[in-house]
Every structure is written in C-alpha cells, then in structure tokens.
Write an enzyme that holds these catalytic residues in place. Structure first.
Site, PDB file in Angstrom:
ATOM      1  N   CYS A 155       3.556  -1.026  -0.303  1.00  0.00           N
ATOM      2  CA  CYS A 155       2.742  -2.357  -0.213  1.00  0.00           C
ATOM      3  C   CYS A 155       1.746  -2.355   0.976  1.00  0.00           C
ATOM      4  O   CYS A 155       0.565  -2.999   0.885  1.00  0.00           O
ATOM      5  CB  CYS A 155       3.783  -3.377  -0.345  1.00  0.00           C
ATOM      6  SG  CYS A 155       5.047  -3.412   0.906  1.00  0.00           S
TER       7      CYS A 155
ATOM      8  N   GLU B  35       6.639 -11.296  -0.910  1.00  0.00           N
ATOM      9  CA  GLU B  35       5.962 -10.205  -0.128  1.00  0.00           C
ATOM     10  C   GLU B  35       5.251  -9.436  -1.268  1.00  0.00           C
ATOM     11  O   GLU B  35       5.943  -8.805  -2.112  1.00  0.00           O
ATOM     12  CB  GLU B  35       7.085  -9.527   0.478  1.00  0.00           C
ATOM     13  CG  GLU B  35       6.503  -8.595   1.605  1.00  0.00           C
ATOM     14  CD  GLU B  35       6.197  -7.484   1.241  1.00  0.00           C
ATOM     15  OE1 GLU B  35       5.026  -7.199   0.868  1.00  0.00           O
ATOM     16  OE2 GLU B  35       6.875  -6.412   1.142  1.00  0.00           O
TER      17      GLU B  35
ATOM     18  N   GLU C 279      -5.357  -2.903  -5.219  1.00  0.00           N
ATOM     19  CA  GLU C 279      -4.283  -1.979  -4.832  1.00  0.00           C
ATOM     20  C   GLU C 279      -4.014  -0.757  -5.904  1.00  0.00           C
ATOM     21  O   GLU C 279      -3.863  -0.962  -6.926  1.00  0.00           O
ATOM     22  CB  GLU C 279      -2.932  -2.939  -4.761  1.00  0.00           C
ATOM     23  CG  GLU C 279      -1.833  -2.223  -4.055  1.00  0.00           C
ATOM     24  CD  GLU C 279      -0.701  -3.101  -3.772  1.00  0.00           C
ATOM     25  OE1 GLU C 279      -0.520  -3.871  -4.425  1.00  0.00           O
ATOM     26  OE2 GLU C 279      -0.144  -2.699  -2.872  1.00  0.00           O
TER      27      GLU C 279
END
Lengths: 318, 805
Positions: free
Chosen positions: B300, B266, B397
């Site tokens: 996330c 993940e 990110e």
C-alpha cells in the site's frame, strides 16, 4: 584471459570528484540485503568457488617470509586444488591456478623463479607498504626495483595524507608518477580505506586514482584495523562502474584483508556480478587479496565432492 | 549445466528453500481447514469451502472454510464471553501472553515464512527476513504496552470486541498489526484474513493455542467478501479495523456510519519517491528497488510515483533501466529471486490493464529483458515514463510492480507534485542535504516519510495515512488509542432509525422575520445583527436571509445570518488561505490564545449576561461557564507548544521522529449545550495545534459565538484561522462534510446527524469525530478537555532519518 586495453587515465576532473555523494545507511542496506537476495548452491557454488580461486592474489606479507615459505606458496599457487577434487568436478584439464602471487620486494625474485613456466604473475607490494610514509623518491625507486626483479603487478599504497587533507591534485600527481614508474607492469592502488574516515573519501580517492591511470583499485593493505568490507567494496565498484560509463575503460578491483571464508568469497562475487556485471568476474578485473581463503574454499569443494565435511589437514598447505 | 560450464558462464542456479515441513503441515490438516473459534476448529455451518492456491504454480494448497452468518455469531459470542476475563487481567498478565505469542512466532519462523511464500507468492527472502521478524517484533513491542497500560494509559479502557479485516499482501504481518495492539489493550478479536491468503493465519491459530492464550480471545474466520461484510455489519462489534483498498474502505465507512463502532482504516496509496540532484543516486536506485519491487509492488505504501529532478532525470532513468535488468523474477521459494508471483491471476490481469491504459494515454514502457517463469502469475518489473500527473496511471493505485516516473524542477514543485494526489500514506525523499530533505519531509502530506530510505517498518512507529489513505495508526503509542476509549466514556449506543440515507437530510428553509410577538416596541434599540465571520472579516451571508434567535422565555434575543452552501464554500476557501497559521511556532500561537483569554476576561460580564438571556441559565452558572472558558483557552495556550511529537524508538540507526501535525482544515459543528464553553472547547485545541477551522456555532444559541468574533478580531488572530458560519447546523454541516477540501469534521449533535456525518465523510474519507447524540459534560475536565481533543486536532507523521557518514 581476455586482453583489455589498459586504463590510460585522464586529466583530473575535480568537478566529478566533488560531486561524490555516498549515503552510509543506504550502502549498508544494499550490502546487507544483497547477500541475502542471491543464493548460490550446489554445482553453482562449486563453480563459483573455483572461479574465486582463479582470482586470488595468494599473498604472504610477513616479516619472517623466506625463500622457503614463498616457494611453498608458489607451489600451491600452481596447484591450488587437490587433483582428485578437480577430477571429480570435471575441471582437471582447466589448468586452474590462482590469479597471482603477492609478496614484498625482497621475495619477488624467489617467487618469479618458483613460478617459471606458468602464466601466474608476481605482484609486489611497494611504495613504503603499508604506511607509505617513506621518502617519495625512494618509493618510486622501489617500484623500479620490483619491476626489474620481474614483478608484473605493483600494489602501491597511496598517501592517505592527501585524501585526508583533500589535496586531490597531489594524490593525482603522485599516483600518475607511480603508474609511469610501473611501465608495463600493472598498478594496483591501495586506498587503505580503513584510514580514510568516510565512504565519501573512499569514492573520491577511487575516482582520482582511476583518473591517474590505475589498473586496479584495491581496498586495503591488510594491515589497517578495518580492511575489506562489503560497504567499502560497494562504494569502490560503483566508482569503477561510473568511470567505465564515462570513459569506456574498465578498471579492476581488489578487496584485500579479512577475506577468509568461502562464504566471504561468494559474497564478493555476488557484489561484483550485481554491481559491475559478469565481465568483471575475471582475474583481469577482479582479485581477492588473501592468504587463508584458499584453504577454506578447498575444504568446501571437498565437501561438495564427497558430501562430508572436510578436515583442514587433508588439504595440502601453502 | 556442468561445473565447468558454470565456471565459464558464472550464472545463477536454482536455490530452493525446502518446503517439506510446510507440506507436512498441510497434510496434517488433510489439506482442509475449518474456522478457529474459542481455540477450536469449527466446521462452517454452511459447509462451504473455497480453494487456496499457490499463485506461483496454480496448485491448490488446501480447502478453506467460508464463514457464514451463524459462524460470525459464534465467533462474536466467543469473543464477547472472553472479553470480560481478558480485559480484567492485569497488564502484566496480558504482557505474559503477548510475550508468549512473540516467542512462539519466533520458534516457528521458518515454517511461517515458507507457508506465507507458498500462499501469497512473495519471495522467501522477504517473508523470512522482513515479514516474520516484524511479526515477532510487533508482539514483543505490544507485550511492553500491555505491561505498561495500567500506568501509562490509566485513564483508558479497552474498546471491547473488535472485528478486523486484513488484506492479502502481508497476510501474517497485517494480522500481527491488528491483533497485537488490540490484545495488549484488553480487547478480544474476530479477525478475517483475505480470501487469497489464509494459511499463515490458520497456522497462527495453532500458535495461539501453543502459546496458551485463553479461548475466545483470538478468533479467526476465513471466508469471502460476504463474510467480511457480515463482520462489518454485525452489531456485536465495538470496533472495526480494516486494511485494504480505499474503495472497500469507503463501503465500510458507510456501513458503520452512525453505529457508534470505532473505525480505523488503512487504505491505498500512490506514494511519491523524490530524488533530488544532490542525492546518492546509486542509493536512490536501490531505494526504488525496495520501494516498488518489494512484494511485487503489492504494497500500500509502495513508492510508485518516481519524481526525479529534471537536471539528472535522463541519466538517472538510464541507471534505473540498467539496474532493472539485474532483477530476477521467479519461484517465490527460490532464495535468489527479487520478485515472486502476483497473488492471483485476476490481480495480474488488473495490473496488465493499468499498463495498457497508461500506454494508451501516451506512456513509454520499459521492461527489462530478463527471464520470466513460463507458468503462474508473474508480472515483469515495469517502468512507465513520459507520464504526467494528468495520466490515470499517475493518479490511481496500480498495486503491482509498475513505476511511473515524472520530473520536477525545483523543491517547491517537487512538493506540489508529491502532494498532487488523493492519497497520503508514505513518501521517500533522497538528498544528501539535510536541510532540503527535512524541509520536504515537513511539507509532504503523508503518514510515513523515509529520508534516504524506503519501506521501513517497525512496531514502535505508527503506520497510517493522511487523506484517502485512511485514518488511525498501527504501531507506536499513537496506535494504541485505536483500541482504547477513555474510562468515563461508554460505548456509544446511538438510537437511530435511519435505514437508508435520505438525500434531503440537512435541507433548510431559510429564516424569516420574527412573528409578531417579537418586540414590544417600547424602545428602539440599535440593531446589532451579527454577520458571518469569514477570512477575518464580518461578511453578509450569501443568501441574505436572517434567522431569529429565541431566548429562554420565548422572546427574541437577537438575530443571526442564515448561512448557506456558498458561505461554507467561502469559509473553507478562507481557511485554506490562512494555512500559514500551521507554520507559526507554538509560542506565537500560545500568545494569541492567551490574548483571546485576556480579552474574554475583560468582557466576562457581558458574555455571562448573554448566556443568561439566551439560555435562561442562572447568573452563577453563566459566570462559571465564562470562567471555565477562559481556563480552557489557557489550557490550549499551554498545549500550543507542548504537543509537537516524540522520538520513536525504532530499530533504525538514526532518528524516527513522530511529528504531531495539524490535520488541516477542520469543520466543527457545535452542540447546543454550553454555547460558549463547548464552542471554545472545540475551537481552541484545533487552532492551538495549527489547524484552521470553519465552525458552526450552536444552532439554538449562536450569539455567544458571534459575540466571540469581536474577541478574535482584537486578539491578533490572523484572518481565516477561525471562520464562523451561523445558521441551520445540519444544513451547513452537510456542505462541510461533503466538501472535499475539508480534512476533518467534528459533529456534536444528534445520533441521526452523526450517522449522516460519518456516512457522507466517505466522499473523501475525511476523519470524523461525532457524539452520536450523547452529550458531553463540558464542565468536566476529562470530557471537556481530554487528550482526545489534542489527538483529534493532530495527525501523526513519522519521519525516518537514518544517520551515519
């Protein structure tokens, strides 16, 4: 109290009204987290509760109201907190009073007399309160009578019919005429949100009332099955904010019905502070319609001062 | 400030959450923590410790053990030892244990929340109202699955001993997401918290004992990155589960390649937050607050890319700016703040660098004038506008409280921008028009889609990503399959000697004419050399080379084109053009699969004959293979309209829909055994569920597959849905697995090839499904058409739709 320019109203802008979008789940999420995102403790709590007192429309709206109990209410309005507590809080010299006293027309005169020599206004509920189903001319006449009797604020009820039938022109016209009937007295428009069905209707009705020149928009009569919820309040204050951003006029907001605890009052103050800003935390722009709230606040103040939980019978009753 | 002054100013004051119990707990441990193995504290054999700091104050909270290789050995053998007894408990017995864990977590909620906020820096409101309640919920939910495993997953067994590595942003919640499903399904675990945030895991260790879990079922190894690498590489694990950055995920993908270890990842995200002009804008603004300023943006699935419709953009951004001015940044233990501390100074610096980069690339910055703490790691809420997709800050990110904003003009442009990213973790869509919102929800590629809401989590809904956001799901029924394998299947034990990947793997010298013993020349046959089948057309291979296919008796049975890189490129291109296939309804897809079966049945004899000449198998077994192939086509025709998804029973008022969406373009390399049956067994589920494929038939026996394209051509299958490229399997597979526009790669071949496929897939983190050189029994219905074929053909998208007017 700062003097504010009264909202003069504006032509009905249906495009703006119809552009209303309210997402219930998002509103609920905001209100349920808002009160957990902010915490007001200790001296801050005491100060915020004292502020809340100044914004209370101390209310009695019962079939059995008499000059006697209204007199008692007015005495409490003048002196809402025990002097020893005010002394301990360093607030003795602030001449702390509630925001207004709110009664039916029959008791306006009693209240005005009892409040002689103070700046506490008397507010009268009007226009066939609470259902608003009496003849239109009679409703306007009721306003005139209360103003003549000395009411400085008139809490009118809107015709829910106009909202539910989507007749915004009618709502606008009616509210505008009532505002005219009020003259210099301030008009609070009670939306009776518990009977409007959806939050979108609440928003649309809020906008129309402000366009018609409302000084305050108010949630409920206290007589509907559901009264002032934070969800409804959020939708209304956002409408107030939008109205201010577009027109430059600040309209007041009054939640009423079901606000009973100090904790409730703080939650409303947080809502106002976060969504509208500090400048709305004043009796000129924010009121609680409440009867039992003051007693609970007074007990919390007592706890703050003494460190002990307080008894109800130690607080002078209204 | 006096009461009278506050009465005038109506400001907020401090509202600290008491941390005396947390401090006492740290003191109980003399502020020094060891490793948790077999329900006991064990000092690290290296005797090494590291500091655990409170990021809000810089204060050292405790010393944390660093596990080294010998400690990992101990933990693995403890878990291994516990695995037998634990996995043989009945589902009900395991359910009791998980229920006990849930209860124990609830009993110590506040302490867990306070410790979490002290260690991580997140606001106490979040740890108290979000993280810890979700932890308890996760154990409750999975207690339920443990109870039901014996009936609902009766064909499955636990994977074994699982190594789990979790990040620092939700230390305890990620621990629960990892441990609960693993334990429910009968696995035992060794879990490693992130170096910054160990304390809640160590407190959890005590709860494990208090709840009465058997020793060795949960082992907690604190440590540094080296400890993590040691776990990933340890042969004693049957599965690795990781949550963290895509960068580290890639390393782990490579490190576990070819080992037969299961893997779920993940990873990161750059999730879009779409606001249409008919949204409740005030609601959307609050959504943004919850999307990017939740947990300081260290999430996330943070909605870090705001896409707002151009016609409302200016006023919307103004609204946002003024809302930002109301945010409060401060002491994480203060009950009245919105943003706490960034987890570490290094992280703070990283965020700062991203913002600088954004400014250098022309972004405009807005940071509200709000009071910021003087000390500790804090970063103000930040909005970057004048950003375009080409900007680095719009692609990478940032993992901090930084939102980038862009505009779109139309719904289709919104989708394009939303999907213009390597990631695919989550998306948030704001519109009061349900037609629009659900249409966009379908089109955005992400694992979690929140309609008029954001950052909603629940144990009943699987969380996980598309694309480089990783693979595997945590939560929901879909999450359970990460921790089980079919009962017929043993843990693959690939025997490979690859130490270091050889860049020459898959190299191929193209085919040449058959040596002289090919034909006897007695009879001049009409040549029938199949071409490649790309985009619904028979095309000559780019290289124009041909390879000879040898039959059972060493005689040439035909020739096929020797495909190359460019043929794969063209095939992938064609597969993308055919993506309309995924929007066809299940009924239409079923009709075509039935039609394929029908056309194959007409030519059954010919296909059987081909199998006999090619493989030398008996006529009888060839006929059986063809029959079974027809049956398999029926199976997947049947599944074409019966695997669309489920409604998840989350805590949301409204519906949470789990859509089982196609993966996209799937590359498939077929095995040599059962050249027809295996080919169709792999092809059929993929297309039944709406994928388009590039398939490499058996290298040795490709002619059944090339015969098959005539069947496809006559069965109304749109061109490009199936593309067949013959040639050297590994040569072609290498190009496919390295292709960034291929979403998944299935490889049924040797152990070495499986290693390379997994290793090379890391380039775009595509999903892989490999056989590690262990042949399936394709005749067996569990092995040849089990649930895993459908699961590998789909990815789960959870769409959250709150309701109410």
């Amino acid at each position: 109290m700062t003097t504010l320019e009264r909202n003069p109203g504006m032509p009905l802008d249906l495009g703006w009204v119809y552009a209303s979008r309210v997402n219930l789940s998002a509103v609920e999420r905001r209100t349920s987290t808002l009160t957990k995102r902010r915490s007001v403790k200790k001296d801050w709590q005491a100060a915020w509760l004292l502020k809340a007192i100044t914004m209370i429309d101390l209310t009695t709206l019962s079939g059995d109201d008499t000059p006697g109990n209204v007199l008692r209410l007015c005495k409490k309005a003048r002196q809402p907190v025990r002097t020893d507590l005010l002394e301990a809080l360093g607030m003795r010299d602030k001449n702390l009073t509630v925001g207004a006293v709110c009664v039916y027309h029959r008791r306006v005169k009693d209240a005005v007399e009892a409040l002689q020599g103070t700046s506490i206004p008397v507010a009268a509920v009007s226009t066939g309160f609470p259902a608003g189903q009496s003849p239109y001319q009679q409703r306007l006449e009721e306003i005139h009578e209360s103003v003549a009797a000395g009411a400085k604020e008139i809490d009118i009820v809107i015709s829910r019919e106009h909202v539910l039938r989507g007749d915004w022109e009618a709502l606008y016209r009616e509210t505008k005429e009532m505002r005219e009937a009020c003259g210099d007295a301030h008009i609070k428009t009670i939306l009776a949100t518990g009977e409007l069905g959806t939050l979108k209707n609440v928003r649309m009705a809020s906008l129309v009332c402000m366009m018609a020149g409302a000084d305050f928009i108010k949630t409920s009569t206290g007589k509907e099955p559901v009264n002032a919820t934070l969800e409804v309040g959020l939708v209304m204050v956002r409408a107030v904010r939008d109205y201010y951003e577009r027109t430059g006029y600040k309209v007041g907001f009054k939640p009423a019905g079901g606000i009973r605890t100090a904790k409730d009052a703080m939650n409303w103050e947080i809502l106002i502070k976060e969504e509208l800003g500090d400048e709305w935390l004043t009796p000129a722009l924010f009121r609680f319609g409440a009867s039992g709230l003051l007693g609970d606040i007074e007990r919390q103040l007592s706890h703050h001062v003494t460190g002990r939980y307080a008894a109800r019978h130690h607080m002078p009753m209204a | 400030m006096s009461v009278a002054e506050i009465f005038e100013s109506m400001t907020y004051g401090p509202a600290p959450e008491a941390n005396d119990a947390a401090t006492a707990w740290l003191d109980d441990h003399q502020r020094k923590f060891n490793l948790f193995i077999k329900n006991h504290w064990a000092a690290p054999k290296s005797k090494k410790y590291m500091d655990s700091k409170n990021p809000a104050t810089g204060e050292t909270l405790a010393q944390i053990a660093i596990a080294g290789q010998p400690d990992i050995e101990d933990a693995v053998s403890a878990a291994r030892e516990a695995f037998g007894p634990w996995s043989s408990l009945s589902g009900h017995q395991r359910a009791r244990h998980l229920y006990a864990l849930a209860r124990t977590v609830q009993k110590h909620q506040r302490l867990l929340a306070v410790i979490e906020s002290m260690d991580n820096g997140k606001p106490i409101r979040e740890s108290r109202d979000i993280d810890v309640p979700l932890v308890a919920r996760h154990f409750y939910y999975h207690a339920g699955w443990a109870q039901l495993m014996d009936s609902e997953l009766r064909d499955y067994q636990p994977v074994g001993v699982v190594g789990q590595i979790i990040p620092w942003n939700f230390p305890l919640l990620m621990l629960a997401w990892k441990i609960a499903p693993a334990l429910a399904m009968g696995n035992t675990v060794v879990i490693k918290p992130a170096p910054y945030t160990n304390l809640s895991a160590l407190l959890f260790a005590e709860l494990v004992v208090e709840a009465g879990l058997p020793p060795g079922v949960v082992n907690i190894l604190t440590g540094d990155d080296k400890t993590g690498a040691g776990i990933v590489e340890h042969a004693g694990f049957d599965k690795i589960a990781f949550t963290g950055s895509t960068e580290v995920g890639r390393i782990i993908r490579r490190a576990t390649a070819g080992t037969g270890k299961r893997l779920s990842l993940e990873l990161g995200g750059k999730s879009p937050f779409l606001v249409f002009d008919d949204a409740d804008q005030d609601a959307a603004i609050e959504g943004i607050i919850d999307a990017i300023w939740f947990n300081q943006g260290q999430v996330c699935c943070a909605g870090s890319r705001l896409l707002v419709q151009e016609n409302i953009a200016d006023s919307f951004l103004n609204k946002l700016r003024s809302r930002m001015g109301k945010l409060r940044v401060g002491d994480p233990l203060d009950k009245g703040i919105d943003l706490g501390a960034i987890v570490d100074v290094i992280q703070c610096q990283t965020i700062e660098n991203w913002v600088k980069k954004g400014l250098a690339e022309g972004a405009e910055i807005y940071q509200p004038e709000i009071s910021m703490p003087q000390n500790g790691c804090f970063f103000p809420p930040t909005l970057l506008t004048n950003v375009a997709p080409a900007a680095t800050v719009a692609q990478e990110e940032i993992f901090g409280p930084v939102l980038v904003a862009m505009t779109f003009r139309t719904p289709s442009e919104a989708v394009e921008l939303a999907n213009n990213t390597r990631f695919g973790l989550a998306a948030s869509i704001w519109s009061e028009n349900i037609n629009l919102a659900l249409d966009i929800a379908h089109k955005v590629k992400a694992g979690s889609i929140w309609v008029n809401s954001t950052n909603l989590f629940d144990a009943a809904s699987g969380f996980g990503g598309y694309r480089e956001s990783g693979f595997g799901r945590e939560g929901g029924r879909e999450g359970l399959y990460e921790y089980v394998r079919p009962k017929w299947q043993n843990r693959p034990q690939p025997k490979i000697a690859v130490e270091k990947p050889d860049p020459k793997w898959g190299k191929l010298v193209p085919g040449r004419p058959a040596p002289l013993n090919g034909h006897n020349g007695a009879f001049a046959k009409i040549d029938r050399t199949p071409k490649l089948y790309i985009g619904g057309k028979q095309v000559r291979s780019d290289g124009n080379y041909t390879r000879t296919i040898w039959g059972a008796n060493e005689a040439s049975v035909g020739q096929v084109s020797d495909g190359n890189r460019k043929d794969i490129r063209d095939a992938v291109e064609a597969a993308h053009k055919a993506k309309g296939w995924s929007f066809k309804n299940g009924h239409s897809r079923a009709q075509i699969l039935y039609y394929i079966a029908e056309n194959l049945a007409i030519r059954a004899e010919e296909f059987a004959r081909r199998l006999v000449t090619m493989t030398g198998q008996t006529q009888e077994s060839a006929e059986q293979e063809v029959e079974l192939t027809i049956s398999r086509l029926f199976t997947y025709a049947a599944w074409s309209d019966k695997y669309g998804g489920v409604v998840q029973e989350t805590t949301l008022r409204g519906v949470t829909i789990a859509l089982y969406e196609p993966v996209g373009v799937i590359g498939i390399a077929c095995p040599d055994e059962y050249p027809l049956l295996a080919f169709v067994s792999l092809l059929a589920p993929a297309i039944a569920r709406g994928n388009t494929v590039v398939i490499i038939p058996s290298e040795k026996y490709p002619l059944s597959a090339t015969d098959f394209y005539q069947i496809l051509e006559t069965s109304d299958l749109p061109g490009g849905v199936v593309n067949i490229v013959t040639g050297g399997r590994d040569h072609l597979a290498k190009t496919l697995v390295e292709h960034d526009d291929v979403d998944a790669m299935w490889y049924f071949g040797g152990a070495e090839g499986s290693f390379y496929i997994e290793y090379l897939s890391a380039s775009n983190m595509k999903r892989t499904w490999v056989s590690y050189g262990e042949a399936l029994d394709w005749l067996d219905s569990h092995q040849g058409e089990g649930d895993d074929f459908l699961r590998e053909s789909t990815q789960v998208k959870n769409i959250w739709v709150p309701t109410g007017e």
